[in-house]
Scaffold this motif. Structure first.
Motif, PDB file in Angstrom:
ATOM      1  N   ASN A   1       0.809  -1.223   0.000  1.00 60.43           N
ATOM      2  CA  ASN A   1       0.000   0.000   0.000  1.00 60.43           C
ATOM      3  C   ASN A   1       0.841   1.272   0.000  1.00 60.43           C
ATOM      4  O   ASN A   1       0.306   2.372   0.066  1.00 60.43           O
ATOM      5  CB  ASN A   1      -0.964   0.000   1.185  1.00 60.43           C
ATOM      6  CG  ASN A   1      -1.928  -1.164   1.096  1.00 60.43           C
ATOM      7  OD1 ASN A   1      -2.406  -1.498   0.017  1.00 60.43           O
ATOM      8  ND2 ASN A   1      -2.191  -1.810   2.213  1.00 60.43           N
ATOM      9  N   THR A   2       2.139   1.116  -0.033  1.00 63.63           N
ATOM     10  CA  THR A   2       3.036   2.261  -0.087  1.00 63.63           C
ATOM     11  C   THR A   2       3.413   2.447  -1.554  1.00 63.63           C
ATOM     12  O   THR A   2       4.432   1.960  -2.020  1.00 63.63           O
ATOM     13  CB  THR A   2       4.271   2.021   0.806  1.00 63.63           C
ATOM     14  OG1 THR A   2       3.818   1.594   2.090  1.00 63.63           O
ATOM     15  CG2 THR A   2       5.094   3.279   0.967  1.00 63.63           C
ATOM     16  N   ASN A   3       2.546   3.137  -2.267  1.00 66.66           N
ATOM     17  CA  ASN A   3       2.668   3.238  -3.732  1.00 66.66           C
ATOM     18  C   ASN A   3       4.031   3.720  -4.203  1.00 66.66           C
ATOM     19  O   ASN A   3       4.550   3.238  -5.202  1.00 66.66           O
ATOM     20  CB  ASN A   3       1.570   4.136  -4.290  1.00 66.66           C
ATOM     21  CG  ASN A   3       0.204   3.527  -4.109  1.00 66.66           C
ATOM     22  OD1 ASN A   3       0.069   2.305  -4.015  1.00 66.66           O
ATOM     23  ND2 ASN A   3      -0.812   4.357  -4.048  1.00 66.66           N
TER      24      ASN A   3
ATOM     25  N   GLN B   1       6.764   1.195  -5.017  1.00 67.78           N
ATOM     26  CA  GLN B   1       6.561   0.212  -6.069  1.00 67.78           C
ATOM     27  C   GLN B   1       7.429   0.431  -7.301  1.00 67.78           C
ATOM     28  O   GLN B   1       7.708  -0.512  -8.033  1.00 67.78           O
ATOM     29  CB  GLN B   1       5.075   0.135  -6.434  1.00 67.78           C
ATOM     30  CG  GLN B   1       4.180  -0.225  -5.260  1.00 67.78           C
ATOM     31  CD  GLN B   1       4.620  -1.464  -4.505  1.00 67.78           C
ATOM     32  OE1 GLN B   1       4.867  -2.509  -5.095  1.00 67.78           O
ATOM     33  NE2 GLN B   1       4.734  -1.355  -3.192  1.00 67.78           N
TER      34      GLN B   1
END
Length: 167
Positions: A62-64, A67
C-alpha cells in the motif's frame, strides 16, 4: 542553503536505476554526520536489485511510492559497545538528513519511511538476515522523481515557534 530549502519528501519515481557513483556519494554524505563521541552508530543495507526490491514492495503493497523506486537504503543502528547509546537516535537522524540532502543535491528524490519495533523490524531482520547487533531504524526510498518540480522551495518558517531566552 538551496539544497536545504528545496528538499521535500518525494513519492513518485521513475524506474530508472540510480548510478553506482551516486549511491557512493549518498553513503559518503550520510557517514559525514556528527555523532556523540564519534561513535558512528550506523550501517546501511543498500537494496537495488530486482529480487530484494520485490520483497520490499511485497511487504509494503500500500506504499505506492515504493513500487517503482529503484533504490532503498535501510539505515541500521549498531547497538554493541555504544558508549553513549542514548545519543544514537540523534546521530542517526543527522545521518539520514545528510543522506536526504545529498539525494536532493544529486537531482534525485527520496522519502523517509519509519521503522519501529514489531512487524516492519521483524520483516527486515528475517528477510535480509540482519545481524543481531544491528537494528533497523529507517528505510529511505530513493529514485529519479517523475515530476520536475518535486524538489521545490516552500517557506516553512514560522516566527511563532521561536522563543528567545524564555517563554
Amino acid at each position: 542553503m538551496n539544497t536545504i530549502n528545496i528538499r521535500r519528501s518525494v513519492r513518485s519515481f521513475t524506474n530508472q536505476p540510480v548510478d553506482a557513483d551516486k549511491i557512493d556519494k549518498i553513503l559518503r554524505a550520510a557517514m559525514q554526520a556528527p555523532s556523540g563521541m564519534n561513535q558512528q552508530p550506523w550501517e546501511f543495507l543498500v537494496i537495488n536489485q530486482k529480487d530484494p526490491l520485490s520483497k520490499m514492495r511485497s511487504f509494503f503493497p500500500n506504499t505506492n511510492f515504493m513500487q517503482e523506486a529503484p533504490l532503498m537504503f535501510v539505515v541500521l543502528e549498531r547497538s554493541t559497545d555504544a558508549k553513549l547509546a542514548y545519543f544514537s537516535h540523534q546521530a542517526l537522524g543527522a545521518c539520514i538528513e545528510n543522506l536526504l540532502l545529498e539525494v536532493t543535491h544529486l537531482g534525485l528524490g527520496a522519502c523517509w519511511v519509519g521503522v519501529m519495533p514489531g512487524e516492519r523490524e521483524d520483516f527486515l531482520n528475517t528477510t535480509f538476515n540482519v545481524p543481531a547487533d544491528l537494528k533497523p531504524f529507517a528505510i529511505i526510498v530513493v529514485g529519479h522523481p517523475t515530476h520536475s518540480d518535486a524538489n521545490k522551495f516552500i517557506d516553512r518558517y514560522d516566527a511563532s515557534k521561536v522563543h528567545f531566552n524564555s517563554f
